[in-house]
Design a protein around this motif. Sequence first.
Motif, PDB file in Angstrom:
ATOM      1  N   VAL A  69       3.500  16.504  -2.777  1.00 26.13           N
ATOM      2  CA  VAL A  69       2.209  15.704  -1.969  1.00 26.13           C
ATOM      3  C   VAL A  69       1.613  15.088  -3.297  1.00 26.13           C
ATOM      4  CG1 VAL A  69       0.171  15.665  -0.827  1.00 26.13           C
ATOM      5  CG2 VAL A  69       2.202  17.066   0.061  1.00 26.13           C
ATOM      6  N   ALA A  70       1.470  15.884  -4.310  1.00 28.96           N
ATOM      7  CA  ALA A  70       0.646  15.574  -5.391  1.00 28.96           C
ATOM      8  C   ALA A  70       1.192  14.400  -6.122  1.00 28.96           C
ATOM      9  CB  ALA A  70       0.433  16.877  -6.461  1.00 28.96           C
ATOM     10  N   GLU A  71       2.464  14.058  -6.128  1.00 26.43           N
ATOM     11  CA  GLU A  71       3.194  13.120  -6.933  1.00 26.43           C
ATOM     12  C   GLU A  71       3.350  11.767  -5.985  1.00 26.43           C
ATOM     13  OE1 GLU A  71       6.753  14.599  -8.220  1.00 26.43           O
ATOM     14  OE2 GLU A  71       5.816  16.318  -9.290  1.00 26.43           O
ATOM     15  N   LYS A  74      -5.576  10.050   2.493  1.00 26.61           N
ATOM     16  CA  LYS A  74      -6.070  10.732   3.534  1.00 26.61           C
ATOM     17  C   LYS A  74      -5.526  12.180   3.757  1.00 26.61           C
ATOM     18  CE  LYS A  74      -6.828   8.900   7.661  1.00 26.61           C
ATOM     19  NZ  LYS A  74      -6.613   8.322   8.802  1.00 26.61           N
ATOM     20  N   VAL A  75      -4.132  12.107   3.573  1.00 24.79           N
ATOM     21  CA  VAL A  75      -3.435  13.515   3.647  1.00 24.79           C
ATOM     22  C   VAL A  75      -4.099  14.305   2.523  1.00 24.79           C
ATOM     23  CG1 VAL A  75      -1.253  14.683   3.282  1.00 24.79           C
ATOM     24  CG2 VAL A  75      -1.362  12.295   4.684  1.00 24.79           C
ATOM     25  N   SER A 132      -0.630   3.938   0.554  1.00 26.08           N
ATOM     26  CA  SER A 132      -1.355   4.720  -0.325  1.00 26.08           C
ATOM     27  C   SER A 132      -2.730   5.114   0.421  1.00 26.08           C
ATOM     28  CB  SER A 132      -1.849   3.481  -1.719  1.00 26.08           C
ATOM     29  OG  SER A 132      -0.701   3.215  -2.044  1.00 26.08           O
ATOM     30  N   ALA A 133      -3.262   4.194   1.212  1.00 26.83           N
ATOM     31  CA  ALA A 133      -4.463   4.839   1.807  1.00 26.83           C
ATOM     32  C   ALA A 133      -4.093   6.062   2.733  1.00 26.83           C
ATOM     33  CB  ALA A 133      -5.229   3.820   2.843  1.00 26.83           C
ATOM     34  N   PHE A 134      -2.936   5.996   3.491  1.00 26.93           N
ATOM     35  CA  PHE A 134      -2.405   7.183   4.403  1.00 26.93           C
ATOM     36  C   PHE A 134      -2.156   8.401   3.347  1.00 26.93           C
ATOM     37  CE2 PHE A 134       1.555   9.240   5.648  1.00 26.93           C
ATOM     38  CZ  PHE A 134       1.136   9.836   6.820  1.00 26.93           C
ATOM     39  N   TYR A 183       3.289  13.977   7.998  1.00 21.47           N
ATOM     40  CA  TYR A 183       1.828  13.928   8.320  1.00 21.47           C
ATOM     41  C   TYR A 183       1.403  12.760   9.236  1.00 21.47           C
ATOM     42  CZ  TYR A 183       1.867  16.776   4.161  1.00 21.47           C
ATOM     43  OH  TYR A 183       2.209  17.887   3.314  1.00 21.47           O
ATOM     44  N   GLN A 184       2.187  12.643  10.352  1.00 19.81           N
ATOM     45  CA  GLN A 184       2.189  11.405  11.085  1.00 19.81           C
ATOM     46  C   GLN A 184       0.744  11.373  11.855  1.00 19.81           C
ATOM     47  OE1 GLN A 184       4.518  12.083  14.782  1.00 19.81           O
ATOM     48  NE2 GLN A 184       5.816  12.862  13.139  1.00 19.81           N
ATOM     49  N   TYR A 185       0.098  12.768  12.101  1.00 20.76           N
ATOM     50  CA  TYR A 185      -1.334  12.359  12.810  1.00 20.76           C
ATOM     51  C   TYR A 185      -2.031  11.975  11.852  1.00 20.76           C
ATOM     52  CZ  TYR A 185      -1.652  16.328   9.202  1.00 20.76           C
ATOM     53  OH  TYR A 185      -1.837  17.012   8.117  1.00 20.76           O
TER      54      TYR A 185
END
Length: 216
Positions: free
Chosen positions: A78-80, A213-214, A208-210, A168-170
């Motif tokens: 996730v961090a990358e 959010k995650v 990027s925005a998605f 992370y589709q939610y």
Amino acid sequence: MSSAPIPSSRAAEIAYQAIEQLIATLKLEPGQAIVESDLVEMTGLGRTPLREALMRMVALGLIEQQPRRGLRVSEIRVAEHLTLIETRRVLERLIVQGAARWATPAQRSTLLGHAQAMVDAANAKDIDAYMLADQHLDEVIHQACRNTFAVQAVTPMIVQCRRFWYAYQYEGDLEAGAQAHLTLAEGIQDGNPDLALQGSETLMAYLSAFTRKVIE
């Protein structure tokens, strides 16, 4: 009368696409061990093309070969992920503009159909159909752009993005993602590199925005 055998190169490509879909939709989960007999059962394909596809995925970093542990699906980092998207953004600019210039009439029609299928799937909230249409759209664009170097570099990034989105589709917005793909496809269909680029930039901004959010 028996059907002609599938050429080995084509069989390996079919196997690759099948495993890619399993990884992108988390049917093969991050960190999961790869069991050859399970893949045969899941895909209905032979061991030889599956092995060739797996080795290709090792080279792309989608599957990791670990000492004494064998093959495993790579983890979602996730961090990358924002760095991955920014790198993908640069390659996508080359790919979509090339596709807008070089796509054949048949490719332009086909890719627009796949983009519209994404819109229809988004409206129906059918995530599996959305993901499959997305995969088909990418395949046509990659064939059309005539830049094998960019395609080889971007392919594992696309699968990672697809898998990240599925996980992370939610947090996602199917309609916004589908519309960005449609704008991109319309630019390619019209032979308009600027419109295709606009769609690509919108898609990367959406991803990027998605991701933010995650992370947040």
